[in-house]
Design an enzyme around this catalytic site. Structure first.
Site, PDB file in Angstrom:
ATOM      1  N   GLN A 111      -8.816   7.474  15.476  1.00 43.80           N
ATOM      2  CA  GLN A 111      -9.326   6.914  16.729  1.00 43.80           C
ATOM      3  C   GLN A 111      -9.475   7.987  17.819  1.00 43.80           C
ATOM      4  OE1 GLN A 111      -9.382   3.222  16.277  1.00 43.80           O
ATOM      5  NE2 GLN A 111     -10.969   3.381  17.820  1.00 43.80           N
ATOM      6  N   LYS A 126      -3.488   2.867  18.098  1.00 46.21           N
ATOM      7  CA  LYS A 126      -3.708   1.775  17.138  1.00 46.21           C
ATOM      8  C   LYS A 126      -2.401   1.020  16.968  1.00 46.21           C
ATOM      9  CE  LYS A 126      -6.924   0.225  14.198  1.00 46.21           C
ATOM     10  NZ  LYS A 126      -8.387   0.320  14.206  1.00 46.21           N
ATOM     11  N   ASP A 166      -9.023  -5.736  14.950  1.00 48.69           N
ATOM     12  CA  ASP A 166      -9.239  -4.933  13.732  1.00 48.69           C
ATOM     13  C   ASP A 166      -9.081  -5.935  12.582  1.00 48.69           C
ATOM     14  OD1 ASP A 166      -9.453  -1.989  12.683  1.00 48.69           O
ATOM     15  OD2 ASP A 166      -7.867  -2.822  11.450  1.00 48.69           O
TER      16      ASP A 166
HETATM   17  N1  NAI Z   1     -13.709  -4.833  14.127  1.00 46.33           N
HETATM   18  C1  NAI Z   1     -14.081  -3.687  14.652  1.00 46.33           C
HETATM   19  O1  NAI Z   1     -14.608  -3.634  15.755  1.00 46.33           O
HETATM   20  C2  NAI Z   1     -13.894  -2.415  13.902  1.00 46.33           C
HETATM   21  C3  NAI Z   1     -13.397  -2.395  12.617  1.00 46.33           C
HETATM   22  N2  NAI Z   1     -13.355  -1.219  11.935  1.00 46.33           N
HETATM   23  C4  NAI Z   1     -12.881  -1.158  10.564  1.00 46.33           C
HETATM   24  O2  NAI Z   1     -13.760  -1.919   9.740  1.00 46.33           O
HETATM   25  C5  NAI Z   1     -13.050  -2.455   8.613  1.00 46.33           C
HETATM   26  C6  NAI Z   1     -13.229  -3.951   8.572  1.00 46.33           C
HETATM   27  O3  NAI Z   1     -12.707  -4.523   9.773  1.00 46.33           O
HETATM   28  P1  NAI Z   1     -13.134  -5.964  10.299  1.00 46.33           P
HETATM   29  O4  NAI Z   1     -14.455  -6.334   9.761  1.00 46.33           O
HETATM   30  O5  NAI Z   1     -12.917  -5.947  11.748  1.00 46.33           O
HETATM   31  O6  NAI Z   1     -11.986  -6.864   9.668  1.00 46.33           O
HETATM   32  P2  NAI Z   1     -12.070  -8.386   9.220  1.00 46.33           P
HETATM   33  O7  NAI Z   1     -10.664  -8.840   9.102  1.00 46.33           O
HETATM   34  O8  NAI Z   1     -13.013  -9.139  10.058  1.00 46.33           O
HETATM   35  O9  NAI Z   1     -12.725  -8.256   7.783  1.00 46.33           O
HETATM   36  C7  NAI Z   1     -12.204  -7.458   6.784  1.00 46.33           C
HETATM   37  C8  NAI Z   1     -12.962  -7.782   5.528  1.00 46.33           C
HETATM   38  O10 NAI Z   1     -12.621  -6.889   4.488  1.00 46.33           O
HETATM   39  C9  NAI Z   1     -12.145  -7.607   3.390  1.00 46.33           C
HETATM   40  N3  NAI Z   1     -11.061  -6.865   2.795  1.00 46.33           N
HETATM   41  C10 NAI Z   1      -9.867  -6.566   3.327  1.00 46.33           C
HETATM   42  N4  NAI Z   1      -9.123  -5.902   2.445  1.00 46.33           N
HETATM   43  C11 NAI Z   1      -9.912  -5.782   1.343  1.00 46.33           C
HETATM   44  C12 NAI Z   1      -9.728  -5.200   0.089  1.00 46.33           C
HETATM   45  N5  NAI Z   1      -8.571  -4.613  -0.234  1.00 46.33           N
HETATM   46  N6  NAI Z   1     -10.756  -5.259  -0.800  1.00 46.33           N
HETATM   47  C13 NAI Z   1     -11.921  -5.847  -0.487  1.00 46.33           C
HETATM   48  N7  NAI Z   1     -12.136  -6.431   0.703  1.00 46.33           N
HETATM   49  C14 NAI Z   1     -11.148  -6.394   1.572  1.00 46.33           C
HETATM   50  C15 NAI Z   1     -11.639  -8.924   3.928  1.00 46.33           C
HETATM   51  O11 NAI Z   1     -11.646  -9.930   2.966  1.00 46.33           O
HETATM   52  C16 NAI Z   1     -12.645  -9.177   5.043  1.00 46.33           C
HETATM   53  O12 NAI Z   1     -13.776  -9.769   4.533  1.00 46.33           O
HETATM   54  C17 NAI Z   1     -11.612  -1.956   8.781  1.00 46.33           C
HETATM   55  O13 NAI Z   1     -11.489  -0.718   8.117  1.00 46.33           O
HETATM   56  C18 NAI Z   1     -11.497  -1.730  10.277  1.00 46.33           C
HETATM   57  O14 NAI Z   1     -10.482  -0.815  10.603  1.00 46.33           O
HETATM   58  C19 NAI Z   1     -13.823  -0.057  12.481  1.00 46.33           C
HETATM   59  C20 NAI Z   1     -14.325  -0.035  13.744  1.00 46.33           C
HETATM   60  C21 NAI Z   1     -14.298  -1.185  14.588  1.00 46.33           C
HETATM   61  O1  AKG Z   2     -12.488  -1.858  20.127  1.00 45.59           O
HETATM   62  C1  AKG Z   2     -11.488  -1.198  20.060  1.00 45.59           C
HETATM   63  O2  AKG Z   2     -10.793  -0.860  21.011  1.00 45.59           O
HETATM   64  C2  AKG Z   2     -10.943  -0.737  18.736  1.00 45.59           C
HETATM   65  C3  AKG Z   2     -11.858  -0.740  17.582  1.00 45.59           C
HETATM   66  C4  AKG Z   2     -11.118  -0.139  16.439  1.00 45.59           C
HETATM   67  O3  AKG Z   2      -9.989  -0.475  16.181  1.00 45.59           O
HETATM   68  C5  AKG Z   2     -11.737   0.903  15.661  1.00 45.59           C
HETATM   69  O4  AKG Z   2     -12.643   1.565  16.154  1.00 45.59           O
HETATM   70  O5  AKG Z   2     -11.297   1.130  14.524  1.00 45.59           O
END
Ligand code: NAI
Ligand code: AKG
Length: 444
Positions: A111, A126, A166
């Site tokens: 981050q 984080k 997240d």
């Molecule tokens: N939400 C955000 O604004 C941001 C998220 N991220 C990253 O993006 C990724 C996804 O985050 P989100 O979509 O926010 O989370 P979320 O909780 O909305 O979705 C995560 C998805 O990944 C799937 N998942 C989790 N573990 C898994 C595994 N072992 N195998 C296959 N699928 C799996 C889940 O079933 C779910 O569909 C993470 O790495 C997070 O750190 C990065 C930047 C910003």
């Molecule tokens: O929106 C935020 O502050 C955090 C997003 C985040 O956790 C990420 O960039 O992995």
């Protein structure tokens, strides 16, 4: 021994049993070698790298809550305030049973550079907990979130540390946490981002990470003489990032044929139906097995397999280390042109190296998924000025930020003679600003 190797050894010795943290540090420091070598004497004297890899503060706390049967449950909460050289700590809260200190440290470390790349004044942090919201009632999730925030609220604030969502932390969890912060601290302030629109959230924050990934990818492909329009795309995940990545990819004229969750994946030859995906995941909070009920032409498979599909573009949007060397080989064999990371560190180091060596355009998450945190910083700005911008205003700013990140990353790689190595370019461009600020602020 070189300074970089010395610090890498110290990180492993000092932080045993934290493989994800070692991996993240290795990826960054390896690609900074050339910058460090040019300043070795000064950096070593100032212990610059040792300070960079040591969080400013790590908070670990007990989170007791009562489940629907009246049983007390105990989880562990974390907040790692990694680096505040360029702004208040900023970064999400992960709620997943796999969470431990090493995972939160890897995410906090990433981050720092990501937030720097956005060009906005936000430091790296984080947090999260090993609590699993899956299968819990709304009341149980609220009980957990209130207990979690009762402790966390002592360490955060609109100008000190601003958490967000997240994995496992969406609008529902942010709402419960915001309510508890306000109740205990008596402050109505922008202490969290990703808030609902009725209480200080920003339009386009929900879409921002996925949309930002596509704005970035579109630009990167353009730089490399390619057009996303007409491409076939594999996306992993079915959460916040994946859903809006799929939606924007389709708006840009690509066809996304896969999505996945932690138990299986779907292949839809006609292109993923985003409305169906949203209903299954955002409304019903159900498994992807349901997808076939909406799209009879699609296939559901248990386990992993998204990367075995023949595509032009791969967008890993689920979690860390989900794209392995074998997957990279399969993607290359199938003629995949580019991999852009929507998740944080979804590609293993071996897979990254293989993709790069085989001519695949590879963009690391800290650059490609920075649109989420960038829009969080825009939410902070709106909260500070007590105003809200329109969807289009935020979206235009998001697009500009992603296009700038893409060019800054590309330029940094070229400046150091590593044209096309976007891992190096992103790390160098992110590092330069942080190091400048750390140096100016003395030994702190
Ligand atoms: N939400 C955000 O604004 C941001 C998220 N991220 C990253 O993006 C990724 C996804 O985050 P989100 O979509 O926010 O989370 P979320 O909780 O909305 O979705 C995560 C998805 O990944 C799937 N998942 C989790 N573990 C898994 C595994 N072992 N195998 C296959 N699928 C799996 C889940 O079933 C779910 O569909 C993470 O790495 C997070 O750190 C990065 C930047 C910003
Ligand atoms: O929106 C935020 O502050 C955090 C997003 C985040 O956790 C990420 O960039 O992995």
């Amino acid at each position: 021994m070189s300074y970089v190797d010395e610090v890498l050894e110290k990180v492993v010795a000092k932080n045993p049993a934290e493989p994800e943290f070692h991996q993240a540090v290795k990826e960054v420091l390896e690609s900074l070698r050339v910058v460090v070598e040019a300043n070795e004497e000064k950096f070593r004297k100032d212990a610059l790298l040792e300070r960079l890899v040591e969080p400013e503060r790590q908070i670990k706390f007990r989170v007791p809550w009562v489940d629907d049967k009246g049983q007390v449950q105990v989880n562990t909460g974390y907040r790692v305030q990694f680096n505040s050289a360029i702004g208040p700590y900023k970064g999400g809260l992960r709620l997943h049973p796999s969470v431990n200190l090493g995972i939160i440290k890897f995410l906090g470390f990433e981050q720092i550079f990501k937030n720097s790349l956005t060009g906005l004044p936000i430091g790296g942090g984080k947090g999260g907990s090993d609590f699993d919201p899956k299968g819990k009632s709304d009341r149980e999730v609220m009980a957990f979130c209130q207990s979690f925030m009762t402790e966390l609220c002592k360490y955060i604030g609109a100008d000190t540390d601003v958490p967000a969502g997240d994995i496992g932390t969406g609008a529902r969890e942010i709402g419960y946490m915001f309510g508890q912060y306000k109740r205990i601290r008596g402050l109505y302030e922008g202490v969290l981002t990703g808030k609902g629109l009725s209480y200080g959230g920003s339009l386009a924050r929900t879409e921002a990470t996925g949309y930002g990934l596509l704005y970035f990818t579109e630009e990167l492909l353009k730089i490399n003489g390619k057009d996303i329009k007409g491409m076939t795309v594999a996306v992993s995940g079915a959460g916040n990032v994946a859903i809006y990545a799929i939606q924007k990819a389709q708006q840009l004229g690509a066809k996304v044929v896969t999505a996945s969750d932690s138990t299986g994946w779907v292949y839809d030859p006609d292109g993923i139906d985003v409305a169906a995906l949203k209903e299954i995941k955002e409304v019903k909070r159900a498994r992807l097995t349901e997808y076939k009920n909406y799209r009879p032409n699609s296939e559901y498979h248990e386990g992993r397999g998204v990367w075995s599909v023949k595509v032009d573009l791969a967008l890993p949007c689920a979690t860390q280390n989900e794209l392995h060397l074998e997957d990279a080989k399969q993607l290359v064999a199938n003629g995949c042109l580019a991999v852009c990371e929507g998740a944080n560190m979804p590609t293993t180091l071996e897979a990254t190296q293989y993709l790069q060596e085989n001519g695949v355009i590879f963009a690391p998450g800290k650059a490609a998924n920075a649109g989420g945190v960038a829009t969080s910083a825009l939410e902070m700005s709106q909260n500070s000025e007590r105003l809200s911008w329109t969807f289009d205003e935020v979206d235009v700013k998001l697009k500009n930020i992603m296009v700038n990140i893409c060019h800054n990353m590309d330029d940094a790689a070229k400046r150091y003679g590593m044209e096309g190595n976007y891992v190096a370019g992103a790390n160098i461009a992110g590092f330069e600003k942080v190091v400048d600020a750390m140096t100016a602020q003395g030994i702190v």
